[in-house]
Design an enzyme around this catalytic site. Sequence first.
Site, PDB file in Angstrom:
ATOM      1  N   ARG A 155     -12.485  19.828 -39.471  1.00  0.00           N
ATOM      2  CA  ARG A 155     -13.426  19.075 -38.645  1.00  0.00           C
ATOM      3  C   ARG A 155     -14.806  19.192 -39.286  1.00  0.00           C
ATOM      4  O   ARG A 155     -15.137  20.189 -39.921  1.00  0.00           O
ATOM      5  CB  ARG A 155     -13.475  19.635 -37.225  1.00  0.00           C
ATOM      6  CG  ARG A 155     -12.126  19.635 -36.505  1.00  0.00           C
ATOM      7  CD  ARG A 155     -12.252  20.344 -35.162  1.00  0.00           C
ATOM      8  NE  ARG A 155     -10.984  20.376 -34.430  1.00  0.00           N
ATOM      9  CZ  ARG A 155     -10.094  21.356 -34.471  1.00  0.00           C
ATOM     10  NH1 ARG A 155     -10.342  22.416 -35.244  1.00  0.00           N
ATOM     11  NH2 ARG A 155      -8.979  21.309 -33.762  1.00  0.00           N
ATOM     12  N   LYS A 193     -12.005  25.453 -32.797  1.00  0.00           N
ATOM     13  CA  LYS A 193     -12.418  25.461 -31.396  1.00  0.00           C
ATOM     14  C   LYS A 193     -12.127  26.817 -30.778  1.00  0.00           C
ATOM     15  O   LYS A 193     -11.097  27.422 -31.027  1.00  0.00           O
ATOM     16  CB  LYS A 193     -11.676  24.367 -30.631  1.00  0.00           C
ATOM     17  CG  LYS A 193     -12.063  22.952 -31.081  1.00  0.00           C
ATOM     18  CD  LYS A 193     -11.350  21.895 -30.267  1.00  0.00           C
ATOM     19  CE  LYS A 193     -11.782  20.501 -30.691  1.00  0.00           C
ATOM     20  NZ  LYS A 193     -11.094  19.443 -29.910  1.00  0.00           N
ATOM     21  N   HIS A 265     -13.722  12.067 -39.492  1.00  0.00           N
ATOM     22  CA  HIS A 265     -12.383  12.132 -38.908  1.00  0.00           C
ATOM     23  C   HIS A 265     -11.379  11.313 -39.713  1.00  0.00           C
ATOM     24  O   HIS A 265     -10.181  11.590 -39.654  1.00  0.00           O
ATOM     25  CB  HIS A 265     -12.417  11.654 -37.456  1.00  0.00           C
ATOM     26  CG  HIS A 265     -12.034  12.741 -36.495  1.00  0.00           C
ATOM     27  ND1 HIS A 265     -12.696  13.948 -36.427  1.00  0.00           N
ATOM     28  CD2 HIS A 265     -11.036  12.814 -35.582  1.00  0.00           C
ATOM     29  CE1 HIS A 265     -12.137  14.705 -35.501  1.00  0.00           C
ATOM     30  NE2 HIS A 265     -11.119  14.057 -34.980  1.00  0.00           N
ATOM     31  N   ARG A 268      -9.815  13.738 -41.923  1.00  0.00           N
ATOM     32  CA  ARG A 268      -8.871  14.596 -41.197  1.00  0.00           C
ATOM     33  C   ARG A 268      -7.576  13.847 -40.901  1.00  0.00           C
ATOM     34  O   ARG A 268      -6.479  14.382 -41.092  1.00  0.00           O
ATOM     35  CB  ARG A 268      -9.532  15.066 -39.899  1.00  0.00           C
ATOM     36  CG  ARG A 268      -8.708  16.054 -39.068  1.00  0.00           C
ATOM     37  CD  ARG A 268      -9.609  16.674 -38.013  1.00  0.00           C
ATOM     38  NE  ARG A 268      -8.879  17.380 -36.967  1.00  0.00           N
ATOM     39  CZ  ARG A 268      -8.454  18.638 -37.050  1.00  0.00           C
ATOM     40  NH1 ARG A 268      -8.660  19.328 -38.161  1.00  0.00           N
ATOM     41  NH2 ARG A 268      -7.819  19.211 -36.042  1.00  0.00           N
ATOM     42  N   HIS A 291      -4.433  22.809 -34.469  1.00  0.00           N
ATOM     43  CA  HIS A 291      -4.072  22.307 -33.145  1.00  0.00           C
ATOM     44  C   HIS A 291      -3.378  23.410 -32.355  1.00  0.00           C
ATOM     45  O   HIS A 291      -2.482  24.085 -32.873  1.00  0.00           O
ATOM     46  CB  HIS A 291      -3.124  21.118 -33.259  1.00  0.00           C
ATOM     47  CG  HIS A 291      -3.793  19.851 -33.697  1.00  0.00           C
ATOM     48  ND1 HIS A 291      -3.103  18.785 -34.232  1.00  0.00           N
ATOM     49  CD2 HIS A 291      -5.102  19.482 -33.669  1.00  0.00           C
ATOM     50  CE1 HIS A 291      -3.950  17.813 -34.520  1.00  0.00           C
ATOM     51  NE2 HIS A 291      -5.162  18.217 -34.188  1.00  0.00           N
ATOM     52  N   TYR A 300       0.566  11.902 -35.294  1.00  0.00           N
ATOM     53  CA  TYR A 300       0.527  11.454 -36.684  1.00  0.00           C
ATOM     54  C   TYR A 300       1.900  10.999 -37.170  1.00  0.00           C
ATOM     55  O   TYR A 300       1.999  10.203 -38.099  1.00  0.00           O
ATOM     56  CB  TYR A 300      -0.009  12.572 -37.579  1.00  0.00           C
ATOM     57  CG  TYR A 300      -1.446  12.904 -37.318  1.00  0.00           C
ATOM     58  CD1 TYR A 300      -2.475  12.106 -37.813  1.00  0.00           C
ATOM     59  CD2 TYR A 300      -1.787  14.005 -36.544  1.00  0.00           C
ATOM     60  CE1 TYR A 300      -3.796  12.408 -37.549  1.00  0.00           C
ATOM     61  CE2 TYR A 300      -3.107  14.318 -36.284  1.00  0.00           C
ATOM     62  CZ  TYR A 300      -4.103  13.510 -36.787  1.00  0.00           C
ATOM     63  OH  TYR A 300      -5.412  13.806 -36.519  1.00  0.00           O
TER      64      TYR A 300
END
Length: 320
Positions: A155, A193, A265, A268, A291, A300
Amino acid sequence: MPAPEPTLETALARYLRHVTIERGLSPNTVEAYQRDLEVYLVVLAARGVTTPAAIGSADVTAFVHELRDRPEPLSATSTARMLSSVRGFHRFLLEEGLVERNVAADARPPKLASRLPKAITVDQMAAILATTDGDDERSLRDKALLELLYATGARVSEVVDLNVDDVIRSSAESGEGEAGEHGTADVIRLFGKGGKQRIVPLGSYARAAIDAYLVRARPLLSARGKATPALFLGVRGARMSRQNVWLVIKARAEQSKLGLAVSPHTFRHSFATHLLEGGADVRVVQELLGHSSVSTTQIYTLVTADTLRDMYTTAHPRAR
């Protein structure tokens, strides 16, 4: 004498402190929660609601209607995000004993249309990366930056937060300096995150680009500003911002003359899509992307399925 009931503003401040300290959410996420919930409190205030216990299900419904009935209504995605913020706030109020029930528990966001991530082809990515060929310090930096984005699927927030020490070298002497004599950049340490750490390997192109940048460009950029551990520096020697990275990508995409709208993005999405097209296991891609759930990564697989279907329709004599 019982303590006075906190106001909505006080409860909101406690919630933001909770998600920052106890849940370890990123500053950007906390700011998004704050913006959403401040809008919510404005709607509640207009309805005469000033304390958590005074909020009813009708007030939550009124908030949803307010978002939907604006002169310029929010998109379904934005409405769903704001309602998610409200539901999280109400869960907190219940857990803290500030309310007796969660009046937002039954609130449902609008159904979102299924949107597939936008990825570009391998050749298109190569064309964008080729625009960074050059020996000047900006080209060396941009090549290292874009090769890293494509090689790791990081990210943009993770990339701008990188420090030099997060480049882990294969040599036992790693971490003693920036020069190539201390080993070749091998993997990168990313903080995702919630502060979750993951180690992602670097391909040969990204390794070479980062090594060249650290030896030949970063020292020159660093000399223009105050000492900083940041990996990627702007022209004045300070840590690059997210906006800086966006501008670099936009400029390089325009320079490639592909006529594509490209963002961080895009790198990514392309990273994940190209890995899956090459036969990578979805669980591996999940780990590389950081994730928490494989279901997020599985979107994806729909992209690659669409690609296969298009190729089949074009190539098979009885497909049409």
